[in-house]
Scaffold this active site. Structure first.
Site, PDB file in Angstrom:
ATOM      1  N   PHE A   1       0.861  -1.180   0.000  1.00 39.56           N
ATOM      2  CA  PHE A   1       0.000   0.000   0.000  1.00 39.56           C
ATOM      3  C   PHE A   1       0.900   1.234   0.000  1.00 39.56           C
ATOM      4  CE2 PHE A   1      -2.754   2.863   2.801  1.00 39.56           C
ATOM      5  CZ  PHE A   1      -3.417   3.418   1.715  1.00 39.56           C
ATOM      6  N   ALA A   2       1.166   1.759  -1.189  1.00 42.15           N
ATOM      7  CA  ALA A   2       2.081   2.890  -1.358  1.00 42.15           C
ATOM      8  C   ALA A   2       1.354   4.213  -1.123  1.00 42.15           C
ATOM      9  CB  ALA A   2       2.670   2.861  -2.765  1.00 42.15           C
ATOM     10  N   HIS A   3       2.011   5.099  -0.382  1.00 41.78           N
ATOM     11  CA  HIS A   3       1.438   6.411  -0.100  1.00 41.78           C
ATOM     12  C   HIS A   3       2.529   7.316   0.475  1.00 41.78           C
ATOM     13  CE1 HIS A   3       1.119   3.915   3.490  1.00 41.78           C
ATOM     14  NE2 HIS A   3       1.306   5.025   4.179  1.00 41.78           N
ATOM     15  N   ALA A   4       2.200   8.582   0.565  1.00 43.55           N
ATOM     16  CA  ALA A   4       3.110   9.571   1.147  1.00 43.55           C
ATOM     17  C   ALA A   4       2.267  10.718   1.680  1.00 43.55           C
ATOM     18  CB  ALA A   4       4.108  10.072   0.100  1.00 43.55           C
TER      19      ALA A   4
END
Length: 147
Positions: free
Chosen positions: A66-69
């Protein structure tokens, strides 16, 4: 609150993507966000930097990242992109590697982020949904599995 199905369109889904490593996979999912007008390239770099700095914490379940920033001026509206890899890649997670499915969220605020995270947890805990995502032949079928 938007549902996962509403946050992504079939145009934001790529299936059987080839990636040399996790960096390449993250760049690809970031490019999907950019091409959908959801975020800028700097958001993609922030997602990659987070993993470089904090380790593979985004690999939240077996085979799924789960990629995020944190959003800055580089997120235009809340949205998601998904990629399913043709061959799995290693992020360096002790128990959840290798990864074949990556969802990337660009959220305008923390409440959108939390709501999407909760929905993702429910989705990924459902074996029927996981199978549907793993076997979808088209982005439209994949999108339908998000309901």
């Amino acid at each position: 609150m938007a549902t996962l199905h509403e946050l992504v369109t079939p145009d934001s889904i790529r299936l059987d993507v080839r990636a040399a490593d996790w960096h390449d996979a993250m760049r690809t999912v970031g490019e999907v966000l950019v091409s959908a007008g959801i975020s800028d390239d700097s958001y993609t770099e922030s997602m990659i930097h987070n993993v470089e700095e904090h380790g593979p914490y985004i690999v939240v379940s077996p085979g799924f990242a789960f990629a995020h920033a944190r959003a800055n001026d580089d997120v235009h509206h809340t949205g998601m992109a998904w990629i399913r890899l043709a061959e799995p890649v290693e992020f360096g997670h002790e128990s959840n590697d290798p990864v074949t499915l990556i969802a990337s969220l660009a959220a305008m605020n923390s409440s959108s982020h939390i709501a999407a995270t909760q929905q993702l947890a429910t989705l990924m805990a459902d074996p029927t949904k996981r199978t549907a995502l793993a076997t979808a032949a088209t982005p439209e079928q994949f999108h339908a599995a998000l309901m």
